[in-house]
Design a protein around this motif. Structure first.
Motif, PDB file in Angstrom:
ATOM      1  N   UNK A   7      13.180  -1.649   3.663  1.00  0.00           N
ATOM      2  CA  UNK A   7      14.537  -2.188   3.564  1.00  0.00           C
ATOM      3  C   UNK A   7      15.449  -1.253   2.772  1.00  0.00           C
ATOM      4  N   UNK A   8      14.932  -0.665   1.712  1.00  0.00           N
ATOM      5  CA  UNK A   8      15.750   0.206   0.861  1.00  0.00           C
ATOM      6  C   UNK A   8      15.986   1.586   1.469  1.00  0.00           C
ATOM      7  N   UNK A   9      15.042   2.066   2.272  1.00  0.00           N
ATOM      8  CA  UNK A   9      15.211   3.391   2.874  1.00  0.00           C
ATOM      9  C   UNK A   9      15.938   3.345   4.216  1.00  0.00           C
ATOM     10  N   UNK A  10      15.742   2.279   4.980  1.00  0.00           N
ATOM     11  CA  UNK A  10      16.318   2.225   6.329  1.00  0.00           C
ATOM     12  C   UNK A  10      17.841   2.127   6.319  1.00  0.00           C
ATOM     13  N   UNK A  70       7.201   3.565  11.400  1.00  0.00           N
ATOM     14  CA  UNK A  70       5.915   2.895  11.347  1.00  0.00           C
ATOM     15  C   UNK A  70       5.461   2.626   9.935  1.00  0.00           C
ATOM     16  N   UNK A  71       4.419   1.789   9.855  1.00  0.00           N
ATOM     17  CA  UNK A  71       3.835   1.400   8.573  1.00  0.00           C
ATOM     18  C   UNK A  71       2.331   1.233   8.745  1.00  0.00           C
ATOM     19  N   UNK A  72       1.601   1.446   7.655  1.00  0.00           N
ATOM     20  CA  UNK A  72       0.153   1.210   7.667  1.00  0.00           C
ATOM     21  C   UNK A  72      -0.309   0.934   6.250  1.00  0.00           C
ATOM     22  N   UNK A  73      -1.515   0.325   6.141  1.00  0.00           N
ATOM     23  CA  UNK A  73      -2.072   0.028   4.826  1.00  0.00           C
ATOM     24  C   UNK A  73      -3.338   0.803   4.534  1.00  0.00           C
ATOM     25  N   UNK A 123       0.079  -2.859   0.196  1.00  0.00           N
ATOM     26  CA  UNK A 123       0.769  -4.138   0.008  1.00  0.00           C
ATOM     27  C   UNK A 123       1.910  -4.283   1.018  1.00  0.00           C
ATOM     28  N   UNK A 124       1.788  -5.269   1.894  1.00  0.00           N
ATOM     29  CA  UNK A 124       2.803  -5.501   2.925  1.00  0.00           C
ATOM     30  C   UNK A 124       4.171  -5.744   2.300  1.00  0.00           C
ATOM     31  N   UNK A 125       4.216  -6.540   1.249  1.00  0.00           N
ATOM     32  CA  UNK A 125       5.503  -6.855   0.625  1.00  0.00           C
ATOM     33  C   UNK A 125       6.172  -5.604   0.056  1.00  0.00           C
ATOM     34  N   UNK A 126       5.387  -4.701  -0.489  1.00  0.00           N
ATOM     35  CA  UNK A 126       5.936  -3.452  -1.025  1.00  0.00           C
ATOM     36  C   UNK A 126       6.456  -2.578   0.112  1.00  0.00           C
ATOM     37  N   UNK A 127       5.685  -2.467   1.193  1.00  0.00           N
ATOM     38  CA  UNK A 127       6.144  -1.671   2.349  1.00  0.00           C
ATOM     39  C   UNK A 127       7.456  -2.213   2.893  1.00  0.00           C
TER      40      UNK A 127
END
Length: 143
Positions: free
Chosen positions: A27-30, A39-42, A18-22
């Motif tokens: 936002x909370x970790x950065x 990076x991010x992936x699904x 889920x893009x919104x969850x990522x």
């Protein structure tokens, strides 16, 4: 997050279908001191390639991915990148899933709904330990 030789960062890669969850997790970790989202992936294939390319120190992954489960990613990381710390952050948090993930290569396992604050504080602790380790390896005495 700014990085310098005196402020090494913990490089984090996020995997969730889920893009919104990522984006929310990013936002909370950065904003944590010493944490950089690299990076991010699904799905697991793109995640593995990105983790390798981004030279991630920590992977935060969901179990349900767009191409199956995160168990394949756990096994692949344990086999090919054992130096990468793996944290499972999922809604599938029964005792069976927890055991399977910890046996399959995860270092940490948290319920996304009820243990997110604990997961976030664990990431902060890992970032502090990472910075200390990198500075000590580089010969810096005062951390």
């Amino acid at each position: 997050m700014n990085s310098s030789p005196n402020r090494p960062t913990l490089r984090v890669f996020l995997v969730d279908d889920a893009v919104s969850v990522r984006r929310r997790i990013a936002a909370l970790l950065s904003v944590l001191d010493g944490v950089e989202i690299v990076g991010e992936a699904e799905e697991s294939g793109a995640a593995f390639a990105g983790i390798d390319t981004g030279v991630a120190d920590l992977v935060v992954t969901e179990l349900h991915l767009s191409d199956g489960t995160g168990m394949e990613l756990l096994a692949l990381l344990a086999q090919r990148m054992p130096q990468v710390i793996v944290m499972v952050l999922t809604n599938h948090s029964s005792a069976w899933f927890r055991r399977a993930c910890l046996t399959g290569g995860a270092h940490y396992f948290f319920d996304k709904t009820s243990e997110f604050d604990l997961a976030r504080s664990t990431v902060q602790r890992i970032a502090r330990e990472h910075r200390t380790r990198v500075l000590l390896q580089s010969g810096v005495r005062h951390v």
